[in-house]
Design a protein around this motif. Sequence first.
Motif, PDB file in Angstrom:
ATOM      1  N   THR A   1     -56.211 114.270 -18.899  1.00 51.88           N
ATOM      2  CA  THR A   1     -56.801 113.864 -17.622  1.00 51.88           C
ATOM      3  C   THR A   1     -57.066 112.373 -17.724  1.00 51.88           C
ATOM      4  OG1 THR A   1     -59.007 114.456 -18.400  1.00 51.88           O
ATOM      5  CG2 THR A   1     -57.841 116.093 -17.093  1.00 51.88           C
TER       6      THR A   1
ATOM      7  N   ASN B   1     -51.579 118.802 -23.899  1.00 52.09           N
ATOM      8  CA  ASN B   1     -51.334 119.547 -22.664  1.00 52.09           C
ATOM      9  C   ASN B   1     -52.486 119.480 -21.669  1.00 52.09           C
ATOM     10  OD1 ASN B   1     -48.711 120.617 -22.937  1.00 52.09           O
ATOM     11  ND2 ASN B   1     -49.483 122.084 -24.440  1.00 52.09           N
ATOM     12  N   ASP B   2     -53.569 118.833 -22.046  1.00 52.23           N
ATOM     13  CA  ASP B   2     -54.737 118.810 -21.161  1.00 52.23           C
ATOM     14  C   ASP B   2     -55.168 117.377 -20.829  1.00 52.23           C
ATOM     15  OD1 ASP B   2     -55.592 118.184 -23.687  1.00 52.23           O
ATOM     16  OD2 ASP B   2     -57.385 119.423 -23.615  1.00 52.23           O
TER      17      ASP B   2
ATOM     18  N   GLU C   1     -54.118 119.004 -14.176  1.00 53.17           N
ATOM     19  CA  GLU C   1     -53.880 118.288 -15.429  1.00 53.17           C
ATOM     20  C   GLU C   1     -52.443 117.823 -15.512  1.00 53.17           C
ATOM     21  OE1 GLU C   1     -55.007 121.164 -18.370  1.00 53.17           O
ATOM     22  OE2 GLU C   1     -57.121 120.658 -18.200  1.00 53.17           O
TER      23      GLU C   1
ATOM     24  N   THR D   1     -49.160 116.732 -18.128  1.00 50.75           N
ATOM     25  CA  THR D   1     -48.623 116.988 -19.467  1.00 50.75           C
ATOM     26  C   THR D   1     -47.725 115.857 -19.874  1.00 50.75           C
ATOM     27  OG1 THR D   1     -46.789 118.253 -18.545  1.00 50.75           O
ATOM     28  CG2 THR D   1     -48.727 119.492 -19.262  1.00 50.75           C
TER      29      THR D   1
END
Length: 133
Positions: A118, A115-116, A131, A133
């Motif tokens: 980058t 979920n994070d 960010e 997902t």
Amino acid sequence: MDKVDKSMSQLIKFLQNTPNAYFGIIPTSVEMSGVSYPNKLNQQDFINDIYEQLPTEQLLNIYDELYRHKDEDIYYNTDHHWTTLGAYYAYENIGNALELDIPKRAEYTTTVVKNDFTGTTQAKLNINLSEDT
């Protein structure tokens, strides 16, 4: 002969000698974003110029399919790669062009791995982007 001409010559020869091969150019996220930059290459014109030199029965028009979905999350905000959704649209487009039986999106199970995320764009710019997902 410059690099582009040499590459085009090799591609044409390959396609002529490999009738069961197909070719498609995938536009970048910048093209699909609709954002205008100074000296930005019009990728649609560039792709069309290349396609005009190639056997039409072996070309895959991925640009138009992605353009139809440009307002969806088909590319990551923080990376130059397409998302699973963007890849699916291209896969579906290619499968239909090749007359393959392509499962519908609803038949797949989606699993979020992270979920994070980058991506490379954020890393190169060294600024905090939203960010993905």
